[in-house]
Design an enzyme around this catalytic site. Sequence first.
Site, mmCIF file in Angstrom:
data_model
loop_
_atom_site.group_PDB
_atom_site.id
_atom_site.type_symbol
_atom_site.label_atom_id
_atom_site.label_comp_id
_atom_site.label_asym_id
_atom_site.label_seq_id
_atom_site.Cartn_x
_atom_site.Cartn_y
_atom_site.Cartn_z
ATOM 1 N N ASN A 139 0.822 -1.221 0.000
ATOM 2 C CA ASN A 139 0.000 0.000 0.000
ATOM 3 C C ASN A 139 0.850 1.263 0.000
ATOM 4 O O ASN A 139 0.778 2.102 0.890
ATOM 5 C CB ASN A 139 -0.958 0.000 1.191
ATOM 6 C CG ASN A 139 -0.242 -0.136 2.527
ATOM 7 O OD1 ASN A 139 0.826 -0.730 2.616
ATOM 8 N ND2 ASN A 139 -0.840 0.390 3.585
ATOM 9 N N ASP B 125 -0.056 -5.633 12.449
ATOM 10 C CA ASP B 125 -0.741 -4.866 11.405
ATOM 11 C C ASP B 125 -0.349 -3.397 11.483
ATOM 12 O O ASP B 125 -1.182 -2.491 11.392
ATOM 13 C CB ASP B 125 -2.263 -5.029 11.496
ATOM 14 C CG ASP B 125 -2.946 -4.801 10.141
ATOM 15 O OD1 ASP B 125 -2.263 -4.924 9.107
ATOM 16 O OD2 ASP B 125 -4.145 -4.489 10.132
#
Length: 417
Positions: free
Chosen positions: A96, A306
């Site tokens: 990303n 995460d």
Amino acid sequence: MNVLITSAIIVDPKSDFHNETVDILIEKGKITNIAKNIKNPKNYKEVTFENLHVSQGWFDSSVSFGEPGYEERETIANGLKTAAHSGFTSVALNANTNPIIDTSSDVAFVMNKAQGQAVNLYPIGALTKHSDGEDLAELFDMKNTGAVAFYDYQHPISNPNLLKIALQYASNFDGLVLSFPQESKISGSGVMNEEAMSTSLGLKGNPALAEALQIARDLFILEYTDGKLHIPTISTSKSVDLIRAAKQKNLDVTCSVAIHNLVLTDQELQHFETKFKVLPPLRTPSDIEALIEGLKDGTIDMVTSDHNPMDIEHKKIEFDYAAYGTIGLESAFGALNKVLTLKKSVDVLTSGKERFGIARSPISVGNTADLTLFTPNGNYTFSKEHIVSTSTNAIFDGKPMKGRVYGIFNNNQLILN
């Protein structure tokens, strides 16, 4: 580098010295001796800490660093520094970025940026071009360059035929496909878990149903293709049930859970603090109970921080418009160690390597030293002073922690806190 680690309790079931208190001699990056009371006639650097435990180096299967394109959030260099001080010797980097990591040259770029660091960086290539869910990216070329998996980070694969083709194609070269567990038409514009709390706060809900539906669909497709699937960051009890049943059918599926989904519930959002806005959202106590049970019985294969740094402009705004994401590397062990046993914590922090095709190095004489140094004891409150990341969107800010990371030894480098 030559180092003598003294009076260390080994936590490694694959080592002959598991649960023993020993000294570890490392010369030129390799373990050359493990024994009680090793002498140090060559005056090597000695590493001594109170209640020192040593395990195989920890692995995080989902981190985001921003670079290229979002360097204000986190550069690769500072991200790897953060990982080292958090006890991780290997991390898998999400795609990303800007541009999205969807070509072999993009993979080569981030790998070159990580050269010479103590922490190993393993790129995850985008599954589709620009992560837009339309056409498959250069999967085979990225795999040959060093990508360990393929994933449109937090972008669900809405087209089931695309997932079918991806699983079939990737199976030709043992590629690992990741599919984010969310059915977008069900989740809609929900910004938190759909339950009593979302109703009382007047915020749109993202129901557990959205996750379960997507996972059920993906598992049907997996069974049809006989492919290789990893489901990242599950968050609901129904997801655990579905994956447990799939494993009983011997489907080639693994999954992970974000550590904050093991500890925090949707009750945290009652003051509209955007540091608690994550995806998947924080769920309920019953979900946490099921997730922890799933870790204990092996249904859930690994945990992840995460880690997803966000600049202040994307977090210090109205809750509906704030970006999803939290940093999590620095708080990973301290939070996990509060809800799992030491043995299980170390297991789920190291066991993900095989799934991503990364070699493990047991703590044995002759092996390369890939080590995490820590203590499971000691309580403290996580605060800004513990943050190494450039961004400070920490979901565990102000939360109690248990245990501390002392540092790592990897790639012939010693990094200590």
